[in-house]
Scaffold this motif. Structure first.
Motif, PDB file in Angstrom:
ATOM      1  N   ASP A 574      51.047  44.454  41.454  1.00 12.11           N
ATOM      2  CA  ASP A 574      51.127  42.999  41.596  1.00 12.11           C
ATOM      3  C   ASP A 574      50.105  42.362  40.658  1.00 12.11           C
ATOM      4  N   LYS A 575      50.566  41.982  39.473  1.00  8.01           N
ATOM      5  CA  LYS A 575      49.656  41.435  38.466  1.00  8.01           C
ATOM      6  C   LYS A 575      49.015  40.133  38.930  1.00  8.01           C
ATOM      7  N   GLU A 581      42.170  38.264  42.296  1.00 12.65           N
ATOM      8  CA  GLU A 581      40.935  38.949  42.710  1.00 12.65           C
ATOM      9  C   GLU A 581      39.874  38.876  41.618  1.00 12.65           C
ATOM     10  N   GLN A 582      40.283  39.114  40.377  1.00 12.02           N
ATOM     11  CA  GLN A 582      39.315  39.082  39.282  1.00 12.02           C
ATOM     12  C   GLN A 582      38.790  37.667  39.044  1.00 12.02           C
ATOM     13  N   ALA A 604      47.591  31.900  39.536  1.00  9.89           N
ATOM     14  CA  ALA A 604      46.716  32.997  39.947  1.00  9.89           C
ATOM     15  C   ALA A 604      45.250  32.674  39.718  1.00  9.89           C
ATOM     16  N   LEU A 605      44.947  31.875  38.712  1.00  6.88           N
ATOM     17  CA  LEU A 605      43.562  31.596  38.360  1.00  6.88           C
ATOM     18  C   LEU A 605      42.962  30.427  39.126  1.00  6.88           C
ATOM     19  N   GLU A 612      33.318  31.749  44.580  1.00  7.22           N
ATOM     20  CA  GLU A 612      32.407  31.244  43.561  1.00  7.22           C
ATOM     21  C   GLU A 612      33.236  30.714  42.408  1.00  7.22           C
ATOM     22  N   SER A 613      32.848  29.572  41.905  1.00  4.74           N
ATOM     23  CA  SER A 613      33.664  28.922  40.876  1.00  4.74           C
ATOM     24  C   SER A 613      33.371  29.532  39.512  1.00  4.74           C
ATOM     25  N   HIS A 614      34.440  29.882  38.798  1.00  2.00           N
ATOM     26  CA  HIS A 614      34.347  30.406  37.441  1.00  2.00           C
ATOM     27  C   HIS A 614      35.250  29.587  36.525  1.00  2.00           C
TER      28      HIS A 614
END
Length: 812
Positions: A574-575, A581-582, A604-605, A612-614
């Motif tokens: 499941d890409k 998750e990443q 997804a992003l 935590e915000s990226h």
């Protein structure tokens, strides 16, 4: 946590190195290593590579040597009683043994005396001299001590004792008024080699007394020289070369016993064995008991007694290891309880009841841990006894000299010192040394550095190369074993080994070349290293012999992830889930080759509120591999500069490209340090296979459309599509376009007419048909290279492209 270290690839004057290589007829790497060791002319380099006994200096070049020898000879002739006054470390014990045996061989009435580390402390002391006089001694010869004993020498003079000082420590401004002083560092001494250890000075006295190089004492000389970390250059190199030769050829009973208890019997002994096996056992005597046991071991001719003493020292060394390990943990707890100490640049750690015999060892370990000059102090009855160790850039003796008013006693050199101090002055000492360190040490100085002699390619290394490097041995302080950097190695295995998994064992590879490695006391880092598929290593190359087989291994000093890390994630089912998750862990740069992927990636992003915000950036690649301005997702702060011409950090290849050219063009934009994740998987394969079917129908489909057109004579595209299933509608337009290009049909508006006068032609004669074939072949190559390849092959292919790019950039 792995300690950060600075890797410094040392500069070498290539012109001088090349000239030396040619003049000496040695390999270019030997030329570089010689220059790195300060040997820039052929003659000095030749002497280094080819040591010669004839190159021992004349001992009478040393100031006061004639005077000292005359007095010793008189004492021997008159049968005066001579005391050799030693020290309790390995240099002191070997110096004492050498001087005692030399005088004994010359017929002297000689005894030795070593002060008790705990009761008397370091160096000469008044009560011991008084006792010597009372026992009838007429001459006292110090070894490895005495250069700062101004008051004690005055007492000796008052007692009527003649005192000869032989020492190698840094002289103070005021020298003692001894009968003679033998120290190459003293003012006015013309002796060429200033870096002899205490045992080296004792050896020169023996040489002067014997009138020749005293071969039988070379083993003692190398033991003390190496154990005291004297630089193995100039005369010390001669002592090391010929001393090791003697130990390996004809060890005295004490040395033989040490070989046995150290598990080294039958092995070729190197300077490294002395430093890690002999030295600690000799030192253990003085640290926990009396150094007289070590002197007895080194001077006895009784093999049974030698073995008994060696067993005893081995046991004491094990006990010393246990004590020092416990004290180290206590010292770490003390430092952690005072985090403000680490804001400074010098550590001063003190505690009641610490064993004064091992504080120097613990200080060295604290330096390894915190990389700061460290003073370790054992407190007893209001007095502190200390041992200090330094780092590069901080001259310990000079700095402590600025605080001499705080000490009861101190002595030492650039990197190590010993001292005593009243407990109430320890705080002031900490403050003053830190102020001094603030002036001379930069924050960068507090990051340990590793000097690297050269960067090598694993493919170029063989046993012959390692043997060539070993021509520079014996290695030790002042002539370190050459350190080499090896980069871009595939990590095949990494695991803890040894008792309690204390050590770390590696196996790395570069294509067909493989290399085993060991890192001592680093076993706890195995899990961290296993996160890196590719590593860079720094270490010393050696030849390992096991069961009759010889192989190369690297004794590792440090390692780090290679700047290029590639992770095969094609197996991910499941890409979208993986990307989610990443996205909660790190900033991502995601590359899509198809616009259809953008919506899926963007969803997804999007961060969840609790994450935590990226900052994430999504790029779409054009057919030529160029990247437009990215779409940014997330409201965190990113340290990655936005630039369409390069990618770095954590980069994800989300789907399959249209062509290998497009894929390679995107990879060319990777730069700096990055981790590349190959996320294209089974769903992308299905998409490409589907595209291949849409691009170009089978030949029988072309024949069927032509037959329908012949039957009707003319038809529109819409007319033909009505006779087919919807899945084939798009293909009809392509077929008709090919027919027009080949002359099989003529188009009039929306209507196609059969051209009955046209000769047979191959479909491949159509440019449009060939274009579609080329795209299919491109898709087939994409599937073959990026999906059908094994994990190892897929990663290797990517790395080959990236390495070629890197090497091309370096060549440019």
């Amino acid at each position: 946590m792995k300690q950060e270290k600075r890797w410094l690839l040392m500069e070498t004057d290539e012109q001088i190195a090349s000239r030396l290589s040619a003049e000496l007829r040695v390999s270019p790497i030997i030329g570089k290593l010689l220059v790195r060791r300060g040997l820039t002319d052929a003659e000095s380099a030749r002497q280094f590579l080819h040591p010669d006994r004839s190159r021992f200096y004349d001992p009478f070049l040393m100031k006061d040597m004639e005077k000292a020898v005359a007095r010793i000879r008189k004492a021997i002739a008159d049968q005066e009683r001579i005391m050799v006054y030693g020290d309790y470390d390995a240099d002191g014990a070997t110096s004492t043994s050498l001087m005692y045996l030399a005088l004994q061989k010359l017929g002297a009435q000689v005894e030795y005396y070593i002060p008790d580390r705990f009761a008397e402390g370091y160096g000469l002391n008044g009560p011991a001299l008084v006792q010597a006089k009372e026992r009838g001694f007429d001459l006292v010869i110090t070894v490895d001590n005495g250069i700062a004993a101004v008051d004690e020498v005055r007492i000796a003079n008052e007692l009527g004792l003649d005192l000869i000082v032989t020492d190698h420590h840094t002289p103070p401004e005021v020298l003692p008024d001894a009968y003679a002083i033998l120290n190459p560092k003293q003012p006015g001494c013309q002796y060429p080699d200033k870096m002899l250890a205490g045992v080296g000075v004792a050896f020169k006295v023996a040489q002067a007394l014997f009138g020749e190089v005293p071969e039988e004492f070379l083993d003692l000389a190398v033991l003390g020289t190496v154990a005291d970390l004297a630089p193995l250059v100039d005369e010390n190199r001669l002592l090391a070369v010929y001393g090791l030769e003697r130990i390996n050829r004809n060890p005295r009973p004490g040395m033989k016993a040490l070989l046995e208890v150290s598990g080294l019997e039958g092995k070729e002994i190197t300077a490294g064995h002395i430093g890690f096996a002999f030295g600690p056992r000799i030192n253990a005597a003085g640290r926990l008991d009396s150094a007289t046991y070590a002197v007895e071991l080194l001077t006895t001719e009784d093999e049974a007694r030698a073995r008994e003493l060696a067993d005893f020292l081995n046991e004491r060394n094990q006990e010393r290891q246990e004590i020092s390990a416990e004290m180290f943990e206590e010292a770490v707890q003390e430092v952690e309880a005072h985090p403000e100490w680490l804001d400074g640049r010098v550590l001063v750690v003190a505690k009641e009841g610490w064993n004064a015999g091992v504080i120097g060892i613990v200080a060295s370990r604290l330096v390894e841990r915190y990389y700061r000059p460290t003073l370790m102090i054992s407190i007893s009855e209001g007095m502190g006894k200390g041992s200090a160790r330094s780092i590069h850039g901080f001259h310990l003796y000079d700095s402590m000299s600025s605080c001499r008013d705080l000490f009861e006693h101190f002595g030492g050199h650039k990197m190590a010192a010993g001292f005593s101090i009243e407990v109430e002055k320890i705080g002031e000492l900490r403050d003053r040394l830190n102020r001094i360190a603030e002036e001379v040490l930069t924050p960068e100085d507090l990051i340990p550095k590793i000097d690297i002699d050269a960067e090598l390619n694993l493919l170029d290394i063989d046993i012959e190369f390692v043997q060539t490097v070993e021509r520079l041995a014996p290695f030790g302080f002042g002539n370190p074993s050459p350190r080499f950097q090896l980069s871009g190695l595939d990590l095949e295995r990494c695991r803890p080994v040894g008792q309690d998994g204390a050590h770390l064992q590696f196996q790395v590879a570069k294509r067909a070349a493989k290399l085993a490695g060991i890192a001592f006391r680093r076993g706890a880092e195995a899990d961290l290293v296993n996160e890196w598929p590719r590593v860079d290593l720094v270490g010393e190359l050696a030849i390992n012999e096991w069961n009759g087989r010889r192989s190369i291994q690297i004794i590792m000093d440090d390692w780090r992830p290679n700047a290029i890390q590639v992770f095969d994630c094609r197996h991910v089912a499941d890409k979208t889930r993986w990307l989610e998750e990443q996205a909660g862990k790190k900033d991502l740069s995601v590359v899509c080759f198809h616009s259809e992927s953008l919506a899926e990636v963007s969803r997804a992003l999007q961060p969840y509120p609790w994450q935590e915000s990226h900052v994430h950036r999504v790029y779409t690649a054009d057919a030529d591999g160029s990247l437009g301005d990215p779409q940014s997702i997330g409201d965190g702060h990113s340290n990655t500069e936005v630039h369409a011409d390069f990618l770095s950090g954590d980069v994800v290849i989300f789907d399959l490209p249209l062509s290998l050219y497009q894929y390679e063009a995107v990879l060319q934009k990777l730069t700096g340090t990055y981790r590349l994740y190959l996320l294209h998987g089974p769903s992308d394969r299905q998409w490409v296979e589907q595209q291949k079917r849409y691009l170009l129908p089978e030949r029988k489909f072309f024949a069927g459309i032509y037959k329908m057109l012949q039957e009707k004579g003319s038809a529109t595209c819409s007319d033909l599509q009505k006779r087919l299933q919807p899945a084939y509608h798009d293909a009809v337009d392509l077929v008709l376009s090919v027919f027009v290009e080949l002359g099989f049909a003529v188009r009039n508006g929306n209507t196609y007419h059969v051209n009955k006068g046209t000769n047979k032609r191959a479909l491949e004669e159509s440019e449009l048909y060939r274009q579609r074939q080329a795209r299919i072949e491109s898709y087939t190559s994409v599937i073959s290279k990026l999906m059908d390849a094994s994990s190892e092959q897929a990663v290797a292919d990517v790395l080959r492209l990236l390495t070629a790019k890197s090497e091309g950039a370096q060549g440019a």
